[in-house]
Design a protein around this motif. Structure first.
Motif, mmCIF file in Angstrom:
data_model
loop_
_atom_site.group_PDB
_atom_site.id
_atom_site.type_symbol
_atom_site.label_atom_id
_atom_site.label_comp_id
_atom_site.label_asym_id
_atom_site.label_seq_id
_atom_site.Cartn_x
_atom_site.Cartn_y
_atom_site.Cartn_z
ATOM 1 N N ASP A 1 0.858 -1.162 0.000
ATOM 2 C CA ASP A 1 0.000 0.000 0.000
ATOM 3 C C ASP A 1 0.908 1.229 0.000
ATOM 4 O OD1 ASP A 1 -2.359 1.430 0.097
ATOM 5 O OD2 ASP A 1 -2.466 1.374 2.277
ATOM 6 N N TRP A 2 0.740 2.098 -0.992
ATOM 7 C CA TRP A 2 1.622 3.258 -1.117
ATOM 8 C C TRP A 2 0.775 4.494 -1.376
ATOM 9 C CZ3 TRP A 2 4.296 4.986 -6.106
ATOM 10 C CH2 TRP A 2 5.185 6.036 -5.858
ATOM 11 N N LEU A 3 0.842 5.441 -0.451
ATOM 12 C CA LEU A 3 0.174 6.725 -0.614
ATOM 13 C C LEU A 3 1.148 7.631 -1.341
ATOM 14 C CD1 LEU A 3 -2.395 8.320 -0.010
ATOM 15 C CD2 LEU A 3 -1.347 9.030 2.138
ATOM 16 N N PHE A 4 0.945 7.768 -2.649
ATOM 17 C CA PHE A 4 1.861 8.509 -3.500
ATOM 18 C C PHE A 4 1.917 9.980 -3.100
ATOM 19 C CE2 PHE A 4 2.587 10.835 -7.545
ATOM 20 C CZ PHE A 4 3.876 10.403 -7.788
ATOM 21 N N ASN A 5 0.776 10.563 -2.884
ATOM 22 C CA ASN A 5 0.650 11.907 -2.299
ATOM 23 C C ASN A 5 -0.696 11.921 -1.592
ATOM 24 O OD1 ASN A 5 -1.356 12.452 -4.254
ATOM 25 N ND2 ASN A 5 0.173 13.209 -5.694
ATOM 26 N N ASN A 6 -1.192 13.050 -1.200
ATOM 27 C CA ASN A 6 -2.458 13.085 -0.474
ATOM 28 C C ASN A 6 -3.656 12.693 -1.342
ATOM 29 O OD1 ASN A 6 -1.283 13.814 1.902
ATOM 30 N ND2 ASN A 6 -1.551 16.005 1.565
ATOM 31 N N ARG A 7 -3.467 12.534 -2.627
ATOM 32 C CA ARG A 7 -4.585 12.283 -3.530
ATOM 33 C C ARG A 7 -4.552 10.922 -4.224
ATOM 34 N NH1 ARG A 7 -7.600 16.225 -1.709
ATOM 35 N NH2 ARG A 7 -6.848 18.296 -2.104
ATOM 36 N N ILE A 8 -3.388 10.307 -4.360
ATOM 37 C CA ILE A 8 -3.261 9.066 -5.122
ATOM 38 C C ILE A 8 -2.728 7.948 -4.228
ATOM 39 C CG2 ILE A 8 -2.139 7.923 -7.071
ATOM 40 C CD1 ILE A 8 -1.975 10.694 -8.399
ATOM 41 N N ARG A 9 -3.422 6.809 -4.263
ATOM 42 C CA ARG A 9 -2.996 5.642 -3.494
ATOM 43 C C ARG A 9 -2.934 4.436 -4.415
ATOM 44 N NH1 ARG A 9 -4.246 3.665 2.368
ATOM 45 N NH2 ARG A 9 -3.655 5.820 2.606
ATOM 46 N N LEU A 10 -1.832 3.702 -4.354
ATOM 47 C CA LEU A 10 -1.640 2.462 -5.098
ATOM 48 C C LEU A 10 -1.541 1.325 -4.093
ATOM 49 C CD1 LEU A 10 1.194 3.713 -7.482
ATOM 50 C CD2 LEU A 10 -1.257 3.711 -7.936
ATOM 51 N N SER A 11 -2.273 0.255 -4.320
ATOM 52 C CA SER A 11 -2.203 -0.871 -3.398
ATOM 53 C C SER A 11 -2.340 -2.177 -4.161
ATOM 54 C CB SER A 11 -3.276 -0.758 -2.312
ATOM 55 O OG SER A 11 -4.546 -0.600 -2.875
ATOM 56 N N GLY A 12 -1.848 -3.230 -3.556
ATOM 57 C CA GLY A 12 -1.929 -4.531 -4.189
ATOM 58 C C GLY A 12 -1.654 -5.656 -3.220
ATOM 59 N N ASN A 13 -1.987 -6.855 -3.640
ATOM 60 C CA ASN A 13 -1.768 -8.078 -2.866
ATOM 61 C C ASN A 13 -1.279 -9.154 -3.817
ATOM 62 O OD1 ASN A 13 -3.115 -7.498 -0.183
ATOM 63 N ND2 ASN A 13 -4.771 -7.029 -1.593
ATOM 64 N N TYR A 14 -0.479 -10.059 -3.288
ATOM 65 C CA TYR A 14 -0.095 -11.242 -4.041
ATOM 66 C C TYR A 14 -0.148 -12.420 -3.085
ATOM 67 C CZ TYR A 14 1.932 -13.934 -7.776
ATOM 68 O OH TYR A 14 2.100 -14.849 -8.788
ATOM 69 N N LEU A 15 -0.785 -13.509 -3.489
ATOM 70 C CA LEU A 15 -0.999 -14.645 -2.604
ATOM 71 C C LEU A 15 -0.587 -15.934 -3.293
ATOM 72 C CD1 LEU A 15 -3.849 -15.546 -0.361
ATOM 73 C CD2 LEU A 15 -3.654 -16.933 -2.408
ATOM 74 N N TYR A 16 0.115 -16.780 -2.541
ATOM 75 C CA TYR A 16 0.367 -18.160 -2.964
ATOM 76 C C TYR A 16 -0.389 -19.060 -2.006
ATOM 77 C CZ TYR A 16 4.098 -17.565 -6.382
ATOM 78 O OH TYR A 16 4.816 -17.266 -7.503
ATOM 79 N N ASP A 17 -1.264 -19.888 -2.558
ATOM 80 C CA ASP A 17 -2.005 -20.832 -1.734
ATOM 81 C C ASP A 17 -1.206 -22.120 -1.583
ATOM 82 O OD1 ASP A 17 -4.015 -22.105 -0.324
ATOM 83 O OD2 ASP A 17 -5.135 -22.644 -2.111
ATOM 84 N N GLU A 18 -0.651 -22.618 -2.656
ATOM 85 C CA GLU A 18 0.199 -23.801 -2.609
ATOM 86 C C GLU A 18 1.338 -23.610 -3.601
ATOM 87 O OE1 GLU A 18 -1.454 -27.686 -2.831
ATOM 88 O OE2 GLU A 18 -3.218 -27.148 -1.659
ATOM 89 N N PHE A 19 2.546 -23.921 -3.152
ATOM 90 C CA PHE A 19 3.707 -23.852 -4.030
ATOM 91 C C PHE A 19 3.894 -25.193 -4.732
ATOM 92 C CE2 PHE A 19 5.107 -20.573 -0.983
ATOM 93 C CZ PHE A 19 5.441 -19.572 -1.876
ATOM 94 N N VAL A 20 4.276 -25.136 -5.977
ATOM 95 C CA VAL A 20 4.692 -26.336 -6.694
ATOM 96 C C VAL A 20 6.199 -26.194 -6.889
ATOM 97 C CG1 VAL A 20 4.459 -27.693 -8.802
ATOM 98 C CG2 VAL A 20 2.463 -26.557 -7.835
ATOM 99 N N ILE A 21 6.966 -26.887 -6.039
ATOM 100 C CA ILE A 21 8.427 -26.740 -6.085
ATOM 101 C C ILE A 21 9.136 -28.042 -6.482
ATOM 102 C CG2 ILE A 21 8.537 -24.821 -4.479
ATOM 103 C CD1 ILE A 21 9.094 -26.753 -2.234
ATOM 104 N N ASP A 22 8.417 -29.137 -6.431
ATOM 105 C CA ASP A 22 8.992 -30.424 -6.780
ATOM 106 C C ASP A 22 9.174 -30.530 -8.288
ATOM 107 O OD1 ASP A 22 8.466 -33.486 -7.524
ATOM 108 O OD2 ASP A 22 9.327 -33.362 -5.500
ATOM 109 N N LYS A 23 10.354 -30.970 -8.738
ATOM 110 C CA LYS A 23 10.641 -31.077 -10.176
ATOM 111 C C LYS A 23 9.679 -32.024 -10.884
ATOM 112 C CE LYS A 23 15.541 -30.016 -9.862
ATOM 113 N NZ LYS A 23 16.911 -30.501 -10.043
ATOM 114 N N ILE A 24 9.301 -33.109 -10.216
ATOM 115 C CA ILE A 24 8.384 -34.076 -10.824
ATOM 116 C C ILE A 24 7.017 -33.438 -11.041
ATOM 117 C CG2 ILE A 24 7.170 -36.271 -10.460
ATOM 118 C CD1 ILE A 24 9.690 -37.201 -8.915
ATOM 119 N N GLN A 25 6.544 -32.668 -10.033
ATOM 120 C CA GLN A 25 5.246 -31.997 -10.180
ATOM 121 C C GLN A 25 5.293 -30.951 -11.296
ATOM 122 O OE1 GLN A 25 4.534 -30.564 -6.178
ATOM 123 N NE2 GLN A 25 3.130 -32.261 -5.773
ATOM 124 N N LYS A 26 6.396 -30.225 -11.385
ATOM 125 C CA LYS A 26 6.542 -29.238 -12.460
ATOM 126 C C LYS A 26 6.537 -29.928 -13.822
ATOM 127 C CE LYS A 26 8.972 -25.636 -9.942
ATOM 128 N NZ LYS A 26 10.200 -24.848 -9.819
#
Length: 194
Positions: free
Chosen positions: A1-26
């Motif tokens: 969440d970033w308040l650029f100035n008193n008038r503009i705000r930028l916000s975001g989210n990023y979520l990982y529910d499950e990672f696929v890290i195993d080479k076989i699964q990939k």
């Protein structure tokens, strides 16, 4: 969440529910369960008496996100998804306007477009995912909806408010639905001792 100035705000989210890290699964073509959202808000009116904010948001929730191998572990409570109210396997673009007069009135209007697929957790809340393999997004038969919401809440007294809203959804397959609600909210600021 970033308040650029008193008038503009930028916000975001990023979520990982499950990672696929195993080479076989990939190698099998499995994907991460992921979701993200982004919001840009501009407040042209910000005074001691009034606040008005225009915004746009984009939400993406992947097909397998929030759904698990054991369906009772899905991100659902009392039949409603946790997180994004639309569930999963979808994306939504919204443009809206919020107004608050800092005394007794809150109003909002919003409109946008929603795409959801067959694997949305809202369709089968306690079923496990079919697989975690990459596929089309949104999955299967895609439902595309245009929507418009308008809501207002007015405080007559500090502990009594009246509210009303209308929601219109038009699915591209031809179905259109309008929902209207009206209500009273009473807060009784009294304490009881036994």
């Amino acid at each position: 969440d970033w308040l650029f100035n008193n008038r503009i705000r930028l916000s975001g989210n990023y979520l990982y529910d499950e990672f696929v890290i195993d080479k076989i699964q990939k190698a099998e073509g499995k994907e991460h369960g992921e979701a993200y959202s982004a919001r840009i808000a501009y407040t042209p009116i910000y005074s001691d008496k009034n606040i008005m904010t225009a915004y746009t948001t984009f939400v993406y929730v992947g097909t397998p996100t929030f759904r698990h191998g054991m369906g009772t572990n899905n991100f659902v409570q009392r039949g409603h998804p946790l997180g994004w109210q639309r569930g999963s396997d979808g994306q939504e673009l919204t443009v809206g306007l919020n107004y608050f007069n800092r005394a007794s009135l809150i109003a909002s209007i919003a409109g946008g477009m929603l795409q959801t697929g067959e694997e949305s957790i809202t369709s089968r809340i306690f079923e496990p995912y079919a697989d975690y393999l990459k596929g089309s997004f949104p999955s299967g038969t895609v439902s595309e909806t245009l929507f418009f919401d308008a809501n207002i809440q007015w405080w007559w007294k500090p502990n009594l408010s009246f509210m009303s809203g209308i929601q219109w959804d038009a699915i591209f397959s031809g179905i259109s639905e309008v929902t209207f609600n009206i209500g009273i909210d009473v807060y009784w600021p009294a304490g009881f001792t036994i």
